[in-house]
Design an enzyme around this catalytic site. Sequence first.
Site, PDB file in Angstrom:
ATOM      1  N   HIS A   1      -3.651   3.144  10.847  1.00  0.00           N
ATOM      2  CA  HIS A   1      -4.381   4.352  11.474  1.00  0.00           C
ATOM      3  C   HIS A   1      -4.050   4.619  12.844  1.00  0.00           C
ATOM      4  O   HIS A   1      -2.919   5.104  13.097  1.00  0.00           O
ATOM      5  CB  HIS A   1      -5.782   4.394  11.150  1.00  0.00           C
TER       6      HIS A   1
ATOM      7  N   GLU B   1      -8.510  13.684  10.432  1.00  0.00           N
ATOM      8  CA  GLU B   1      -7.113  12.649  10.189  1.00  0.00           C
ATOM      9  C   GLU B   1      -5.917  13.862   9.643  1.00  0.00           C
ATOM     10  O   GLU B   1      -5.004  13.619  10.256  1.00  0.00           O
ATOM     11  CB  GLU B   1      -7.563  11.430   9.059  1.00  0.00           C
TER      12      GLU B   1
ATOM     13  N   TRP C   1       0.758  -1.211   0.009  1.00  0.00           N
ATOM     14  CA  TRP C   1       0.091   0.104  -0.070  1.00  0.00           C
ATOM     15  C   TRP C   1       0.980   1.218  -0.147  1.00  0.00           C
ATOM     16  O   TRP C   1       1.853   1.335   0.564  1.00  0.00           O
ATOM     17  CB  TRP C   1      -0.913  -0.037   1.489  1.00  0.00           C
TER      18      TRP C   1
ATOM     19  N   GLU D   1     -11.012  -2.399   4.707  1.00  0.00           N
ATOM     20  CA  GLU D   1     -12.519  -2.017   4.415  1.00  0.00           C
ATOM     21  C   GLU D   1     -12.845  -2.138   3.001  1.00  0.00           C
ATOM     22  O   GLU D   1     -13.900  -2.345   2.997  1.00  0.00           O
ATOM     23  CB  GLU D   1     -12.687  -0.820   5.014  1.00  0.00           C
TER      24      GLU D   1
ATOM     25  N   ASP E   1     -10.741   7.594   7.534  1.00  0.00           N
ATOM     26  CA  ASP E   1     -10.887   7.762   6.133  1.00  0.00           C
ATOM     27  C   ASP E   1     -11.789   6.701   5.449  1.00  0.00           C
ATOM     28  O   ASP E   1     -11.635   6.139   4.599  1.00  0.00           O
ATOM     29  CB  ASP E   1      -9.490   7.406   5.436  1.00  0.00           C
TER      30      ASP E   1
END
Length: 259
Positions: free
Chosen positions: A146, A245, A36, A125, A155
């Site tokens: 996170h 965030e 990622w 997710e 997010d």
Amino acid sequence: MLKLESYANKYQTIQMSRTDGILEVKLHTNGGPLHWSLLPHGELTRAFHEIGQDYENEVIILTGTGAAFSGPALGPNGHNHVSHPVTAMEWDKIYFEGKHLLLNLLNIEVPIIAAINGPTLRHAEIPLLSDIVLAADTATFQDSAHFWGGLVPGDGVHVVFPHLMGTNRGRYFLLTGQTINAQEAKDVGLVNEVLPLDQLLPRAWELARYLKLRSPLLRRYSRVLATQELKKKILDMHGYGLALEGLAATHNSNQSSHE
């Protein structure tokens, strides 16, 4: 309407192929498990939009490559991926892509089957928003990037996990960096079936062909109806979460730069 040939080969981290209206979307980094970064963050945002605009896509299978779906894990023992002061303009790009990423996925108006082929440690997710979720028995799930990795879970994970797992389970999952295995994920309602890895994609294709037996409007409108509640929650809370965030990321990265 878009045609497959206009977008199938334009992304570095997404491989696509379609047979009989069933589009297989395989995530990867250089032919291996997805690593990622901001690259797939932006590519998935655009790809989900284009997939949803192609009327010839009748069922979607979303899967990964190799022994993992997405990673690597972050957290207290790893590096903080906000390692420099974040400006408003830098965060605005993340905000823009992030705000559209999950909505573009939910706006795909045909059934999506996730075939989660291994550990899903970053943005779990995304596959879990599929209509049918299959997981290899080697799969694990964690939101490592996170709260555990130094960012407010704003997010979309703050909406998706409490929605799917229940409020208290979801908050615990996000705040503790909890890792759950495939069977635990099935027990709390994240996953529908747990399978040996070699049976995972064949089962996804079996289910896709079953869905294809139904009429196009039955498939399409069932997907639209089933995603409506999640869309409303995402629209209500996603942008707000991303703003918080970003505010915390700016503060934390500036703190780090002065230490």
